[in-house]
Design a protein around this motif. Structure first.
Motif, PDB file in Angstrom:
ATOM      1  N   THR A   6       0.820  -1.205   0.000  1.00  0.00           N
ATOM      2  CA  THR A   6       0.000   0.000   0.000  1.00  0.00           C
ATOM      3  C   THR A   6       0.857   1.260   0.000  1.00  0.00           C
ATOM      4  O   THR A   6       0.509   2.250  -0.630  1.00  0.00           O
ATOM      5  CB  THR A   6      -0.959   0.036   1.206  1.00  0.00           C
ATOM      6  OG1 THR A   6      -0.193   0.145   2.415  1.00  0.00           O
ATOM      7  CG2 THR A   6      -1.795  -1.225   1.272  1.00  0.00           C
TER       8      THR A   6
ATOM      9  N   LEU B 119      -0.928  -1.917  -6.563  1.00  0.00           N
ATOM     10  CA  LEU B 119      -1.844  -2.993  -6.241  1.00  0.00           C
ATOM     11  C   LEU B 119      -1.105  -4.311  -6.404  1.00  0.00           C
ATOM     12  O   LEU B 119      -0.330  -4.477  -7.350  1.00  0.00           O
ATOM     13  CB  LEU B 119      -3.075  -2.937  -7.144  1.00  0.00           C
ATOM     14  CG  LEU B 119      -3.926  -1.673  -7.000  1.00  0.00           C
ATOM     15  CD1 LEU B 119      -5.089  -1.713  -7.985  1.00  0.00           C
ATOM     16  CD2 LEU B 119      -4.428  -1.505  -5.584  1.00  0.00           C
TER      17      LEU B 119
ATOM     18  N   ASP C 268      -9.386  -1.976  -6.822  1.00  0.00           N
ATOM     19  CA  ASP C 268      -9.288  -1.010  -5.725  1.00  0.00           C
ATOM     20  C   ASP C 268      -9.184  -1.787  -4.417  1.00  0.00           C
ATOM     21  O   ASP C 268      -9.822  -2.832  -4.257  1.00  0.00           O
ATOM     22  CB  ASP C 268     -10.515  -0.088  -5.697  1.00  0.00           C
ATOM     23  CG  ASP C 268     -10.283   1.151  -4.843  1.00  0.00           C
ATOM     24  OD1 ASP C 268      -9.129   1.626  -4.796  1.00  0.00           O
ATOM     25  OD2 ASP C 268     -11.243   1.648  -4.234  1.00  0.00           O
TER      26      ASP C 268
ATOM     27  N   ARG D 101      -8.850  -0.741  -0.147  1.00  0.00           N
ATOM     28  CA  ARG D 101      -8.767   0.326   0.858  1.00  0.00           C
ATOM     29  C   ARG D 101      -9.065  -0.240   2.251  1.00  0.00           C
ATOM     30  O   ARG D 101      -9.746  -1.245   2.397  1.00  0.00           O
ATOM     31  CB  ARG D 101      -9.778   1.442   0.564  1.00  0.00           C
ATOM     32  CG  ARG D 101      -9.670   2.077  -0.817  1.00  0.00           C
ATOM     33  CD  ARG D 101      -8.450   2.975  -0.948  1.00  0.00           C
ATOM     34  NE  ARG D 101      -8.301   3.478  -2.301  1.00  0.00           N
ATOM     35  CZ  ARG D 101      -8.603   4.719  -2.673  1.00  0.00           C
ATOM     36  NH1 ARG D 101      -9.106   5.575  -1.804  1.00  0.00           N
ATOM     37  NH2 ARG D 101      -8.410   5.099  -3.927  1.00  0.00           N
TER      38      ARG D 101
ATOM     39  N   THR E 193     -11.925  -4.948  -0.918  1.00  0.00           N
ATOM     40  CA  THR E 193     -11.138  -5.176  -2.124  1.00  0.00           C
ATOM     41  C   THR E 193     -12.103  -5.353  -3.283  1.00  0.00           C
ATOM     42  O   THR E 193     -13.021  -6.166  -3.195  1.00  0.00           O
ATOM     43  CB  THR E 193     -10.272  -6.441  -2.006  1.00  0.00           C
ATOM     44  OG1 THR E 193      -9.460  -6.354  -0.838  1.00  0.00           O
ATOM     45  CG2 THR E 193      -9.376  -6.597  -3.234  1.00  0.00           C
TER      46      THR E 193
ATOM     47  N   ASN F 258     -17.392   2.235 -11.929  1.00  0.00           N
ATOM     48  CA  ASN F 258     -16.999   3.527 -11.362  1.00  0.00           C
ATOM     49  C   ASN F 258     -17.934   3.943 -10.237  1.00  0.00           C
ATOM     50  O   ASN F 258     -17.491   4.429  -9.192  1.00  0.00           O
ATOM     51  CB  ASN F 258     -16.982   4.607 -12.448  1.00  0.00           C
ATOM     52  CG  ASN F 258     -15.789   4.471 -13.378  1.00  0.00           C
ATOM     53  OD1 ASN F 258     -14.767   3.899 -13.010  1.00  0.00           O
ATOM     54  ND2 ASN F 258     -15.917   4.998 -14.592  1.00  0.00           N
TER      55      ASN F 258
ATOM     56  N   ILE G 278     -17.148   1.713  -7.172  1.00  0.00           N
ATOM     57  CA  ILE G 278     -15.924   2.080  -6.455  1.00  0.00           C
ATOM     58  C   ILE G 278     -16.058   3.445  -5.792  1.00  0.00           C
ATOM     59  O   ILE G 278     -15.603   3.649  -4.655  1.00  0.00           O
ATOM     60  CB  ILE G 278     -14.723   2.047  -7.420  1.00  0.00           C
ATOM     61  CG1 ILE G 278     -14.444   0.599  -7.845  1.00  0.00           C
ATOM     62  CG2 ILE G 278     -13.482   2.665  -6.769  1.00  0.00           C
ATOM     63  CD1 ILE G 278     -13.393   0.456  -8.924  1.00  0.00           C
TER      64      ILE G 278
ATOM     65  N   ARG H  15     -15.431   4.396  -1.888  1.00  0.00           N
ATOM     66  CA  ARG H  15     -14.442   5.401  -1.496  1.00  0.00           C
ATOM     67  C   ARG H  15     -15.074   6.508  -0.655  1.00  0.00           C
ATOM     68  O   ARG H  15     -14.433   7.059   0.250  1.00  0.00           O
ATOM     69  CB  ARG H  15     -13.774   5.985  -2.738  1.00  0.00           C
ATOM     70  CG  ARG H  15     -12.815   5.012  -3.414  1.00  0.00           C
ATOM     71  CD  ARG H  15     -12.101   5.628  -4.598  1.00  0.00           C
ATOM     72  NE  ARG H  15     -11.141   4.694  -5.186  1.00  0.00           N
ATOM     73  CZ  ARG H  15     -10.398   4.956  -6.248  1.00  0.00           C
ATOM     74  NH1 ARG H  15     -10.512   6.136  -6.854  1.00  0.00           N
ATOM     75  NH2 ARG H  15      -9.546   4.064  -6.709  1.00  0.00           N
TER      76      ARG H  15
END
Length: 243
Positions: free
Chosen positions: A93, A98, A105, A107, A141, A226, A229, A233
């Motif tokens: 990270t 990745l 993605d 996080r 993930t 999109n 994700i 986020r």
């Protein structure tokens, strides 16, 4: 071993605890990310497990710098003795890379969130195990299911879990959901929740496997990857503000 990564990770953990409005909760978060029990940590530090419990439950005053330093050092040293899995995951990270091309993605949340918050973030519908939505998770993930299933080795598949299995695995480009569920079962490591995106018709076997493994199964209705994700986020950003 990974001296720079260890130092960076230690600073991050110590900083989060020091700046947190609830240091005990943050200590618990990191202990659980490392997969260390209260008893094991207490034995390593030479204190009773009730001391760890009291800190995490807010029954002791906020830990001082010395206590935080010993706590962080213990987490990292225990992880090293186990092979350094968390340290290695963290190194990926901070490199900004990745660990595999299949991951779209990955996080971590600043504070744990209930699964139901992830369901809302992905515009999801729960297909199995509604009773487990209050379970807390630490990250997510998002993975391209086709690449993951066709191209990833067993070792690479484990990288989907980031620092901890207490997370959401989100599979995109899913048609029925059968293949991702079979892949998860074969690997033997269970995420806290599985989200499927792109489902045209959910396979009954996928639901049965989720029920058998006691993994909440969620079908995302986000219009595209999109949106999916971005929703996740935004949830990360929300936890950072709360933190």
């Amino acid at each position: 071993m990974l001296e720079k990564e260890k130092e960076a990770l230690a600073k991050r953990i110590a900083g989060e605890i020091t700046l947190s409005s609830d240091p005990g909760k943050t200590m618990r978060k990191w202990r659980e990310i490392f997969g260390i029990s209260q008893t094991e940590l207490a034995d390593y530090l030479g204190v009773s497990s009730s001391v760890i419990s009291d800190y995490e439950g807010g029954r002791r005053k906020s830990p001082g710098a010395s206590t935080i330093r010993k706590f962080v050092e213990a987490l990292i040293e225990i992880d090293e003795k186990r092979g350094g899995n968390v340290i290695r995951a963290f190194s990926k990270t901070i490199e900004g890379e990745l660990p595999t091309d299949a991951i779209l993605d990955i996080r971590e949340f600043a504070v744990p969130v209930p699964i139901r918050a992830v369901v809302e973030a992905v515009k999801g519908e729960v297909a199995a195990n509604h009773d487990l939505l209050d379970r807390k998770i630490y990250g997510y993930t998002v993975v391209d299911s086709i690449r993951a299933i066709l191209e990833m080795s067993s070792e690479e598949f484990l990288k989907l879990y980031g620092w901890t299995t207490e997370r959401a695995l989100v599979f995109t480009k899913v048609t029925t959901g059968r293949s991702p569920m079979i892949a998860v079962r074969v690997q033997g490591l269970k995420p806290a929740v599985i989200v499927l995106h792109g489902v045209k018709r959910l396979d009954e076997l996928a639901v049965k496997l989720a029920e058998r493994e006691r993994i909440p199964l969620v079908v995302s209705k986000a219009s595209n990857e999109n949106e999916l994700i971005n929703g996740l986020r935004k949830l990360v950003e929300k936890t950072e503000k709360e933190f």
